[in-house]
Each structure stands twice: as C-alpha cells, then as structure tokens.
Design a protein around this motif. Structure first.
Motif, mmCIF file in Angstrom:
data_model
loop_
_atom_site.group_PDB
_atom_site.id
_atom_site.type_symbol
_atom_site.label_atom_id
_atom_site.label_comp_id
_atom_site.label_asym_id
_atom_site.label_seq_id
_atom_site.Cartn_x
_atom_site.Cartn_y
_atom_site.Cartn_z
ATOM 1 N N PRO A 93 -9.388 4.533 6.392
ATOM 2 C CA PRO A 93 -9.650 3.226 5.783
ATOM 3 C C PRO A 93 -8.737 2.140 6.344
ATOM 4 O O PRO A 93 -7.624 2.419 6.779
ATOM 5 C CB PRO A 93 -9.350 3.466 4.296
ATOM 6 N N LYS A 94 -9.215 0.931 6.323
ATOM 7 C CA LYS A 94 -8.432 -0.199 6.801
ATOM 8 C C LYS A 94 -7.160 -0.340 5.974
ATOM 9 O O LYS A 94 -7.167 -0.177 4.757
ATOM 10 C CB LYS A 94 -9.279 -1.478 6.700
ATOM 11 N N ASN A 95 -6.048 -0.615 6.638
ATOM 12 C CA ASN A 95 -4.731 -0.819 6.011
ATOM 13 C C ASN A 95 -4.170 0.451 5.366
ATOM 14 O O ASN A 95 -3.266 0.373 4.514
ATOM 15 C CB ASN A 95 -4.780 -1.931 4.947
ATOM 16 N N HIS A 96 -4.680 1.607 5.763
ATOM 17 C CA HIS A 96 -4.178 2.857 5.180
ATOM 18 C C HIS A 96 -2.740 3.117 5.650
ATOM 19 O O HIS A 96 -2.395 2.822 6.804
ATOM 20 C CB HIS A 96 -5.071 4.027 5.592
ATOM 21 N N PRO A 97 -1.867 3.662 4.773
ATOM 22 C CA PRO A 97 -0.456 3.902 5.140
ATOM 23 C C PRO A 97 -0.279 4.785 6.376
ATOM 24 O O PRO A 97 0.718 4.654 7.089
ATOM 25 C CB PRO A 97 0.115 4.598 3.902
ATOM 26 N N SER A 98 -1.226 5.674 6.648
ATOM 27 C CA SER A 98 -1.086 6.571 7.798
ATOM 28 C C SER A 98 -1.002 5.790 9.110
ATOM 29 O O SER A 98 -0.408 6.277 10.082
ATOM 30 C CB SER A 98 -2.264 7.544 7.859
ATOM 31 N N ILE A 99 -1.567 4.598 9.138
ATOM 32 C CA ILE A 99 -1.546 3.787 10.365
ATOM 33 C C ILE A 99 -0.114 3.455 10.757
ATOM 34 O O ILE A 99 0.260 3.555 11.929
ATOM 35 C CB ILE A 99 -2.377 2.497 10.178
ATOM 36 N N SER A 100 0.690 3.058 9.773
ATOM 37 C CA SER A 100 2.083 2.717 10.085
ATOM 38 C C SER A 100 2.870 3.948 10.514
ATOM 39 O O SER A 100 3.708 3.877 11.421
ATOM 40 C CB SER A 100 2.751 2.056 8.876
ATOM 41 N N TYR A 101 2.597 5.092 9.889
ATOM 42 C CA TYR A 101 3.308 6.322 10.255
ATOM 43 C C TYR A 101 2.954 6.748 11.680
ATOM 44 O O TYR A 101 3.827 7.148 12.460
ATOM 45 C CB TYR A 101 2.964 7.451 9.288
ATOM 46 N N MET A 102 1.669 6.674 12.011
ATOM 47 C CA MET A 102 1.253 7.040 13.365
ATOM 48 C C MET A 102 1.855 6.098 14.401
ATOM 49 O O MET A 102 2.279 6.519 15.472
ATOM 50 C CB MET A 102 -0.279 7.042 13.465
ATOM 51 N N PHE A 147 8.138 11.194 11.587
ATOM 52 C CA PHE A 147 7.074 10.199 11.480
ATOM 53 C C PHE A 147 5.710 10.862 11.604
ATOM 54 O O PHE A 147 4.767 10.527 10.882
ATOM 55 C CB PHE A 147 7.223 9.137 12.576
ATOM 56 N N GLY A 148 5.593 11.812 12.544
ATOM 57 C CA GLY A 148 4.330 12.498 12.752
ATOM 58 C C GLY A 148 3.921 13.356 11.567
ATOM 59 O O GLY A 148 2.754 13.385 11.176
ATOM 60 N N LEU A 149 4.882 14.050 10.978
ATOM 61 C CA LEU A 149 4.586 14.885 9.810
ATOM 62 C C LEU A 149 4.154 14.026 8.623
ATOM 63 O O LEU A 149 3.257 14.399 7.862
ATOM 64 C CB LEU A 149 5.816 15.716 9.431
ATOM 65 N N LYS A 150 4.796 12.875 8.491
ATOM 66 C CA LYS A 150 4.409 11.964 7.410
ATOM 67 C C LYS A 150 2.998 11.436 7.648
ATOM 68 O O LYS A 150 2.203 11.276 6.703
ATOM 69 C CB LYS A 150 5.392 10.801 7.335
ATOM 70 N N ALA A 151 2.656 11.198 8.916
ATOM 71 C CA ALA A 151 1.302 10.752 9.249
ATOM 72 C C ALA A 151 0.281 11.833 8.901
ATOM 73 O O ALA A 151 -0.790 11.536 8.344
ATOM 74 C CB ALA A 151 1.217 10.400 10.736
ATOM 75 N N MET A 152 0.590 13.080 9.208
ATOM 76 C CA MET A 152 -0.330 14.176 8.890
ATOM 77 C C MET A 152 -0.524 14.313 7.375
ATOM 78 O O MET A 152 -1.643 14.538 6.903
ATOM 79 C CB MET A 152 0.205 15.486 9.467
ATOM 80 N N GLU A 153 0.554 14.180 6.624
ATOM 81 C CA GLU A 153 0.450 14.257 5.162
ATOM 82 C C GLU A 153 -0.423 13.131 4.620
ATOM 83 O O GLU A 153 -1.235 13.326 3.714
ATOM 84 C CB GLU A 153 1.845 14.186 4.551
ATOM 85 N N SER A 154 -0.238 11.931 5.192
ATOM 86 C CA SER A 154 -1.026 10.797 4.741
ATOM 87 C C SER A 154 -2.502 10.963 5.093
ATOM 88 O O SER A 154 -3.392 10.642 4.300
ATOM 89 C CB SER A 154 -0.466 9.508 5.368
ATOM 90 N N LEU A 155 -2.776 11.471 6.291
ATOM 91 C CA LEU A 155 -4.161 11.722 6.697
ATOM 92 C C LEU A 155 -4.794 12.836 5.873
ATOM 93 O O LEU A 155 -6.009 12.827 5.623
ATOM 94 C CB LEU A 155 -4.215 12.085 8.184
ATOM 95 N N GLN A 156 -3.963 13.781 5.425
ATOM 96 C CA GLN A 156 -4.482 14.884 4.617
ATOM 97 C C GLN A 156 -4.981 14.392 3.253
ATOM 98 O O GLN A 156 -5.899 14.981 2.676
ATOM 99 C CB GLN A 156 -3.392 15.951 4.426
ATOM 100 N N GLU A 157 -4.406 13.309 2.778
ATOM 101 C CA GLU A 157 -4.829 12.764 1.483
ATOM 102 C C GLU A 157 -6.270 12.281 1.509
ATOM 103 O O GLU A 157 -6.944 12.276 0.472
ATOM 104 C CB GLU A 157 -3.895 11.607 1.087
ATOM 105 N N ASP A 183 -8.695 22.460 3.952
ATOM 106 C CA ASP A 183 -8.385 23.608 4.816
ATOM 107 C C ASP A 183 -8.815 23.394 6.256
ATOM 108 O O ASP A 183 -8.515 24.222 7.123
ATOM 109 C CB ASP A 183 -9.064 24.879 4.280
ATOM 110 N N LYS A 184 -9.504 22.296 6.504
ATOM 111 C CA LYS A 184 -10.102 22.056 7.817
ATOM 112 C C LYS A 184 -9.582 20.743 8.386
ATOM 113 O O LYS A 184 -9.532 19.735 7.687
ATOM 114 C CB LYS A 184 -11.622 22.014 7.657
ATOM 115 N N ALA A 185 -9.178 20.746 9.653
ATOM 116 C CA ALA A 185 -8.644 19.540 10.280
ATOM 117 C C ALA A 185 -9.713 18.452 10.354
ATOM 118 O O ALA A 185 -10.856 18.707 10.744
ATOM 119 C CB ALA A 185 -8.135 19.866 11.682
ATOM 120 N N SER A 186 -9.334 17.241 9.970
ATOM 121 C CA SER A 186 -10.266 16.113 10.035
ATOM 122 C C SER A 186 -10.289 15.537 11.445
ATOM 123 O O SER A 186 -9.414 15.817 12.267
ATOM 124 C CB SER A 186 -9.846 15.031 9.035
ATOM 125 N N ASP A 187 -11.286 14.697 11.719
ATOM 126 C CA ASP A 187 -11.378 14.050 13.022
ATOM 127 C C ASP A 187 -10.128 13.221 13.308
ATOM 128 O O ASP A 187 -9.606 13.223 14.431
ATOM 129 C CB ASP A 187 -12.614 13.153 13.091
#
Length: 479
Positions: A154-163, A181-191, A197-201
C-alpha cells in the motif's frame, strides 16, 4: 519447500559421501568432522614407528619434539609425522571448515550474539524513526517509486522506509546496519502478507534486490587488499560497483518479469536513471582522485554516513519530542522498546541460521564440495577458459553458501597469485558482487517464519550466476 529439500540434499549427500569415504579408507576417522576446527591438520593415519621407512624413523627421532614434516608434493600441503606414545600419527591437509560442534558454538558466540547486539541497537533507532514520524514521511516521499516496484504494498506503508534504509546501508557497505533494517522490512511486509506461511511477491522482490547487494563502497574488500599489500587496494572499487549494479538490475528484471511489473512507469524510469547517474558521477569523481584521496574517500565515507544516520535520527526525534509525549513514552524508552524487539528477532532467527551453517559445515568437511568445485573448474579449463579464471571459481562457488569460507579462498588466492594479479582482483569482485544466498534466506524468511519461499532460491542463484559472468567480463575489461 525448495530450500528445505536443498537443505536435506546437502545433509544426506554429505553423510553418504562420508560413509563411502570411511568404507574405502579415504577417512581415517570422523572426529575432525564432529569436533575439528577450521585450518586444523587432518589425521590420515597412525602407525608404529618400525612400520615406517627407515629414513622417516631416523628423521622423526632426530626432530624436535619428535615431529617431522616432509614436503611430499610441492602442490599440496605438507605431511606431518608426530611420534607420541609409541605410535606415529600422520597428518596431511587442513580442515576446510569448523566441525559440527564447533560450528554450533561459533554460530552462537561469533555470529548470533554480535547479530543480536546489532539488531538491538538499530531496531532501537528504527523505533525512534517510527515514533517520531520520520518513517512515515520517508515512505510518503518514496511511495511513487516503490508502488511501481512493489505493487502489492500500500502507498505510504512503513515497509517502504525500512527497505529504503536497508538498500542505503547495503549501498554504503554497512552490513551491520543493513541486516536490522532488512529484518524490520520483512516483518512489516509480513503484516500485509495474506498467506503467512508463503512468501509474498513483495518479500521475494525485496529479498532478491537485497541479495544482489548494490555496493557503493566495498570497504571490507579494500581492507583485505590493503592487508595483502596490493599496489592500489581500491583499484577493484569501480569493477565492484559495476558488477553489483548489473546484478541488481538483473534481479529487478527477472523478478519484475515474473511478477508482471510495468517497466514503462515514468517514476520508475526516473528513479533508475537517477541511480545510474549517481553511480556514473561517483565513478568519475573517484577516478579523479589520487591514491591517497581514494583511500581516504573509501575508508571514511561509510563511517561518516553511518554516524550521520544515527545523528539525524536522534535530532529528528528530539525536534519531534512532543509525538513521544502523545504516545506516553520518552525518546529513550522508545529506543529500549525497539531494542527489545530486536533481541526477540535475533532469538527467533537463531535456529534457522544454525541449521543452515551446520549443513554447510558438513558439506565442506565431507570433501564433496571440493570435488564438485574441482570438476567444475576442470570442465571450464577443458573448454578453454583461462587458468586465471578457473583458479578464482572456488570463491564464486562458495559465496552463496558461506561468506567466511569464500573470504578464506579470496585471501588465499591473493596470497598465491598476488593481490595485483588478474586472479587476485577477480576473486575480490566475486566476493563483493554476490550475497551469501542460503544464509540470507535462512535469516530473513526465518525471522517471519515463512516456510514456502516459492521461486526465491532459484531466482537468487540465477542472479548469483549473472554476477559471476559479469564479474569475469568486467575484470577482463578493466585488468
């Protein structure tokens, strides 16, 4: 699923190879595979003194501490004979990696504990970015580009800043900061991942771009070359930048085609052209410096940027202190909360990292990896590939499995061929332009407990292959 099967394949094939080696007498004992340490001599036999040739008996008895070393073959390591307690133990060669138990110990002491410390500190800083509103502002600025690259985010999602922070840290060679930073990005994308259980695009795209490792300042590589007395330690800097950029672009195109991303987006093309322009500008600037100037630039820029990131974060948090008050917390308490989350993340990923590193240890010490790498080198030699390239291939082959192992081969290659030789430079480019694929997958997907990595492993290994080919071509162009 693919990673799980590959992990099992490494374990089972290594164990079978070891058992075959024992049955045919290739292995004298298995203690070194279980308890041995890297670079320890490997025992290949034990005999009574009178069973040895006469000249060896005399040499051993006359030698200091009853230890005699004979250079049986100038192309191989020395063979040592140690006389003790009425028997002579024979050693030849050294261990390629720590045994199973030392690997378990070193994983905790030398890897996980330092990693947890890095995670705690940088996750604390990231919590300040979140609570102060800096992460939200950064995400808004970069959303037009990231929405095109990561259409499911989504636009303005926190994962953008982490990535963004992860890419920036990798860009500057700040590995200790890039991982948190990368692990925090993965956690944010996981939300926002519909199937936990499956990796997202988005996670796959992020992983592959991260693993391509676009590097601006290859600080560690320059340091190793300086330690080996290279004439110009920074002479591989430009080839490293070009090769890592080719790898990053390849990762983006491969995953983008798979995920049907729109490459005609104006914002996407603008961002890509901006990065290319920045790299070209950097190349021209660095090329204009003398040797001392290059050394100062490469050794100081990363450190200055890291201190700058920390300083800007703290100042921004102080200026927006009222936001912490609104959340009924303080700047320091916010940092502690983030650090505590980093600690939990480190504990979560430990089993994943341990399982992968133990498998790699067994794979290397079994001798199977060495045989495979020798076959590959022989194949390339037979089709006319230059010896300077085939001598460098062990670094390229080992890089996806073990950063420490490939680093060891890199240093050894520089010592054998010389840091200013084509081989000595090529191994440095190999080391810089690819990522430790299996370790990264274990850490990043393990942190969010994803079991099905889909096509991530295949895509990352393909990018590794492209980086190897690009490194050879770029090295040939420059040197």
């Amino acid at each position: 699923m693919v990673l799980s099967r590959f992990w099992l394949a490494i374990f089972i094939s290594s164990i079978l190879f070891i058992l075959v080696g024992v049955s045919i007498g290739h292995h004298y004992g298995l203690d070194y595979i279980i308890n041995g340490k890297k670079d320890d001599p490997i025992q290949i036999g034990e005999k009574y003194l009178n069973e040895l040739p006469r000249f060896l008996q005399d040499s051993i008895q006359k030698a200091d501490e009853n230890t005699f070393v004979i250079n049986r073959d100038t192309t191989n390591l020395d063979t040592s004979y140690v006389y003790k307690n009425k028997t002579v133990k024979i050693y030849s060669g050294v261990q390629k990696s720590d045994g199973l138990l030392p690997t378990c110990k070193s994983t905790v002491l030398d890897l996980i504990i330092p990693l947890i410390a890095y995670l705690a500190f940088f996750c604390g800083l990231m919590q300040l970015l979140i609570d102060s509103g800096a992460a939200e502002k950064l995400a808004k600025k970069l959303s037009p580009v990231f929405v095109k690259v990561f259409p499911s985010v989504p636009k303005n999602h926190p994962s953008i800043s982490y990535m963004t922070l992860n890419f920036a840290a990798n860009f500057l060679g700040l590995d200790s900061a890039a991982t948190p930073f990368g692990l925090k990005a993965m956690e944010s994308l996981q939300e926002i991942n519909p199937n936990k259980d499956k990796a997202s695009d988005a996670q796959i795209m992020f992983m592959c771009l991260h693993a391509a490792g676009l590097t601006l300042i290859p600080t560690s590589i320059i340091g190793y070359r300086a330690a080996e007395n290279a004439t110009n330690p920074a002479d591989v800097m430009l080839p490293c930048i070009i090769t890592s950029f080719i790898g990053t672009l390849a990762a983006f195109l491969i995953i983008g085609i798979k995920q049907k991303i729109n490459f005609k987006s104006v914002s996407l093309i603008t961002a890509l052209m901006t990065i290319i322009a920045a790299i070209v500008g950097l190349l021209f600037y660095v090329n204009s410096l003398d040797l001392i100037g290059k050394n100062v630039f490469t050794s100081n820029l990363s450190g200055i940027m890291l201190v700058g990131i920390i300083g800007v974060t703290l100042v921004f948090a102080f200026v927006n202190e009222k936001k912490f008050v609104e959340q009924e917390t303080t700047i320091f308490d916010s940092f502690v909360t983030g650090a505590n989350n980093g600690l939990k993340t480190g504990i979560t990923i430990f089993p994943y990292v341990l399982g992968m590193l133990v498998a790699i240890s067994l794979f290397r010490n079994s001798g199977l990896f060495e045989i495979i790498s020798n076959w590959i080198a022989l194949f390339f030699a037979n089709i006319g590939v230059a010896k300077e390239i085939t001598d460098s291939l062990p670094v390229a082959l080992l890089r996806p499995f073990s950063s420490g192992g490939s680093r060891g081969f890199m240093i050894d290659a520089m010592r054998q061929a010389g840091p200013d030789s084509f081989t000595g430079r090529l191994v440095c480019i190999f080391q810089c332009s690819a990522e430790t694929t299996f370790y990264v997958i274990a850490v990043y997907f393990g942190s969010v407990k994803i079991k099905n990595t889909r096509y991530t492993l295949g895509a990352m290994l393909l990018v590794d292959l492209i980086c190897v080919i690009a490194a050879i071509l770029v090295a040939g162009w420059f040197f």
